[in-house]
Design a protein around this motif. Sequence first.
Motif, PDB file in Angstrom:
ATOM      1  N   ALA A 116       3.787  26.067  22.238  1.00  0.00           N
ATOM      2  CA  ALA A 116       4.038  26.999  21.170  1.00  0.00           C
ATOM      3  C   ALA A 116       2.844  27.917  21.109  1.00  0.00           C
ATOM      4  N   VAL A 117       1.561  27.268  21.040  1.00  0.00           N
ATOM      5  CA  VAL A 117       0.319  28.281  21.027  1.00  0.00           C
ATOM      6  C   VAL A 117       0.389  29.472  22.253  1.00  0.00           C
ATOM      7  N   LEU A 118       0.542  28.714  23.533  1.00  0.00           N
ATOM      8  CA  LEU A 118       0.775  29.866  24.672  1.00  0.00           C
ATOM      9  C   LEU A 118       1.703  30.779  24.517  1.00  0.00           C
ATOM     10  N   VAL A 119       2.865  30.289  24.225  1.00  0.00           N
ATOM     11  CA  VAL A 119       3.988  31.448  24.192  1.00  0.00           C
ATOM     12  C   VAL A 119       3.758  32.472  22.867  1.00  0.00           C
ATOM     13  N   ALA A 120       3.241  31.767  21.614  1.00  0.00           N
ATOM     14  CA  ALA A 120       2.727  32.780  20.698  1.00  0.00           C
ATOM     15  C   ALA A 120       1.839  34.003  21.040  1.00  0.00           C
ATOM     16  N   VAL A 121       0.527  33.285  21.779  1.00  0.00           N
ATOM     17  CA  VAL A 121      -0.292  34.172  22.286  1.00  0.00           C
ATOM     18  C   VAL A 121       0.148  35.230  23.339  1.00  0.00           C
ATOM     19  N   PHE A 122       1.150  34.577  24.201  1.00  0.00           N
ATOM     20  CA  PHE A 122       1.615  35.794  25.185  1.00  0.00           C
ATOM     21  C   PHE A 122       2.443  36.536  24.445  1.00  0.00           C
ATOM     22  N   ALA A 123       3.391  36.178  23.335  1.00  0.00           N
ATOM     23  CA  ALA A 123       4.076  37.069  22.699  1.00  0.00           C
ATOM     24  C   ALA A 123       3.172  38.398  22.038  1.00  0.00           C
ATOM     25  N   LEU A 124       2.141  37.814  21.415  1.00  0.00           N
ATOM     26  CA  LEU A 124       1.209  38.727  20.786  1.00  0.00           C
ATOM     27  C   LEU A 124       0.565  39.853  21.537  1.00  0.00           C
ATOM     28  N   MET A 125       0.304  39.481  22.852  1.00  0.00           N
ATOM     29  CA  MET A 125      -0.314  40.237  23.704  1.00  0.00           C
ATOM     30  C   MET A 125       0.606  41.220  24.314  1.00  0.00           C
ATOM     31  N   ASN A 126       1.982  41.042  24.288  1.00  0.00           N
ATOM     32  CA  ASN A 126       2.973  41.871  24.801  1.00  0.00           C
ATOM     33  C   ASN A 126       3.688  42.677  23.641  1.00  0.00           C
ATOM     34  N   VAL A 127       3.075  42.631  22.269  1.00  0.00           N
ATOM     35  CA  VAL A 127       3.615  43.652  21.399  1.00  0.00           C
ATOM     36  C   VAL A 127       3.655  45.050  21.863  1.00  0.00           C
ATOM     37  N   PRO A 128       4.802  45.855  21.980  1.00  0.00           N
ATOM     38  CA  PRO A 128       4.664  47.302  22.414  1.00  0.00           C
ATOM     39  C   PRO A 128       4.137  48.045  21.728  1.00  0.00           C
ATOM     40  N   SER A 129       3.631  47.985  20.576  1.00  0.00           N
ATOM     41  CA  SER A 129       2.696  49.010  19.712  1.00  0.00           C
ATOM     42  C   SER A 129       1.231  48.771  20.089  1.00  0.00           C
ATOM     43  N   TRP A 130       0.747  47.871  20.932  1.00  0.00           N
ATOM     44  CA  TRP A 130      -0.683  47.756  21.138  1.00  0.00           C
ATOM     45  C   TRP A 130      -1.015  48.892  22.140  1.00  0.00           C
ATOM     46  N   SER A 131      -2.146  49.614  21.909  1.00  0.00           N
ATOM     47  CA  SER A 131      -2.600  50.616  22.745  1.00  0.00           C
ATOM     48  C   SER A 131      -3.124  49.854  23.858  1.00  0.00           C
ATOM     49  N   ASP A 132      -3.524  50.695  24.809  1.00  0.00           N
ATOM     50  CA  ASP A 132      -4.358  50.147  25.846  1.00  0.00           C
ATOM     51  C   ASP A 132      -5.868  50.000  25.503  1.00  0.00           C
ATOM     52  N   ASP A 133      -6.348  50.490  24.603  1.00  0.00           N
ATOM     53  CA  ASP A 133      -7.771  50.260  24.156  1.00  0.00           C
ATOM     54  C   ASP A 133      -7.488  48.906  23.484  1.00  0.00           C
ATOM     55  N   THR A 134      -6.859  48.492  22.544  1.00  0.00           N
ATOM     56  CA  THR A 134      -6.716  47.329  21.836  1.00  0.00           C
ATOM     57  C   THR A 134      -6.391  46.242  23.069  1.00  0.00           C
ATOM     58  N   LEU A 135      -5.431  46.401  24.053  1.00  0.00           N
ATOM     59  CA  LEU A 135      -5.439  45.103  24.977  1.00  0.00           C
ATOM     60  C   LEU A 135      -6.660  45.134  25.599  1.00  0.00           C
ATOM     61  N   ASN A 136      -7.371  46.227  26.011  1.00  0.00           N
ATOM     62  CA  ASN A 136      -8.615  45.910  26.811  1.00  0.00           C
ATOM     63  C   ASN A 136      -9.721  45.248  26.175  1.00  0.00           C
ATOM     64  N   TRP A 137      -9.529  45.449  24.838  1.00  0.00           N
ATOM     65  CA  TRP A 137     -10.600  44.777  23.663  1.00  0.00           C
ATOM     66  C   TRP A 137     -10.203  43.404  23.650  1.00  0.00           C
ATOM     67  N   ILE A 138      -8.867  43.151  23.632  1.00  0.00           N
ATOM     68  CA  ILE A 138      -8.650  41.434  23.658  1.00  0.00           C
ATOM     69  C   ILE A 138      -8.843  40.926  24.627  1.00  0.00           C
ATOM     70  N   TYR A 139      -8.665  41.437  25.838  1.00  0.00           N
ATOM     71  CA  TYR A 139      -8.870  40.813  27.174  1.00  0.00           C
ATOM     72  C   TYR A 139     -10.485  40.657  27.213  1.00  0.00           C
ATOM     73  N   PHE A 140     -11.343  41.866  26.995  1.00  0.00           N
ATOM     74  CA  PHE A 140     -12.667  41.483  27.317  1.00  0.00           C
ATOM     75  C   PHE A 140     -13.159  40.357  26.192  1.00  0.00           C
ATOM     76  N   THR A 141     -12.685  40.349  25.021  1.00  0.00           N
ATOM     77  CA  THR A 141     -13.359  39.555  24.257  1.00  0.00           C
ATOM     78  C   THR A 141     -12.995  38.066  24.084  1.00  0.00           C
ATOM     79  N   PHE A 142     -11.739  37.912  24.813  1.00  0.00           N
ATOM     80  CA  PHE A 142     -11.141  36.451  25.006  1.00  0.00           C
ATOM     81  C   PHE A 142     -11.186  35.857  26.324  1.00  0.00           C
ATOM     82  N   SER A 143     -11.507  36.782  27.293  1.00  0.00           N
ATOM     83  CA  SER A 143     -11.319  36.490  28.808  1.00  0.00           C
ATOM     84  C   SER A 143     -12.670  35.859  29.360  1.00  0.00           C
ATOM     85  N   PHE A 144     -12.662  34.904  30.225  1.00  0.00           N
ATOM     86  CA  PHE A 144     -13.841  34.576  30.945  1.00  0.00           C
ATOM     87  C   PHE A 144     -14.281  35.356  31.880  1.00  0.00           C
TER      88      PHE A 144
END
Length: 255
Positions: free
Chosen positions: A33-61
Amino acid sequence: MDDEQLPRQEPEDPRPQRVPAFNLPPVILVSLAVLVAVFALMNVPSWSDDTLNWIYFTFSFMPARYAFPLSQQGLEWLWTPVTYSLLHGGVEHIVFNSLWLMVFAAPVARRIGSARYVIFWILSSAASAFMHAALFWGDQTLLIGASGVVSALMGAACRFAFPVTDGRRVSMREAHLNPRLGILGALRSRTVVAYIVMWIAGNALVAFGITLAGDSSQPVAWDAHIGGFLFGFLLFALFDRHPRMEEQEAAPLDE
């Protein structure tokens, strides 16, 4: 002689027993459920590219974070060795990892319990990440996905899920009841060795760019898989609640 009254036997229920479609431990359902919820959150259409880039930079290894003094960086180096395992790059990526998670995480979770399973996830995620960092030190690419944790669960399952018990093979639903094999005992099992050989062969193909499943357009961190598998296989005893059966190592396996 007094007559003996035999116990009354209830007639057997002719109706077939219903088997749950998903007989998974609650902690595995929560993980999915956590994996699916995070994936769904990452694919919200309203996210801008800058927001997605910030999320990936902040939480990726990213290995480059550890090639420079930590005092000169933010705090991302603290949580990214774990949070990257919750991110996935596409539908195929998360579906593939979720399916393997359901297969191998269930017997491990039944055996070690929910709390130890969570600790196992955290430490195996970090082990996979730093195996990747050791081979790609200073690299600025981002690592995401639960494949390293899944590989660790596969390695852990090799220590108890495959042995032959009383001359019969047990199902994966009952595999958590098997005695734990020592490292050498597991390597004497032909079933375990055959599985490890196939697993290594699959990762070798991935290392040469041949993807057997998942999104072939994305590079696969095969080295993180190896780090996770070694963690689960070599260190599973630290998490196991069941004592090792010494006589199991001496007994012939898979004959």
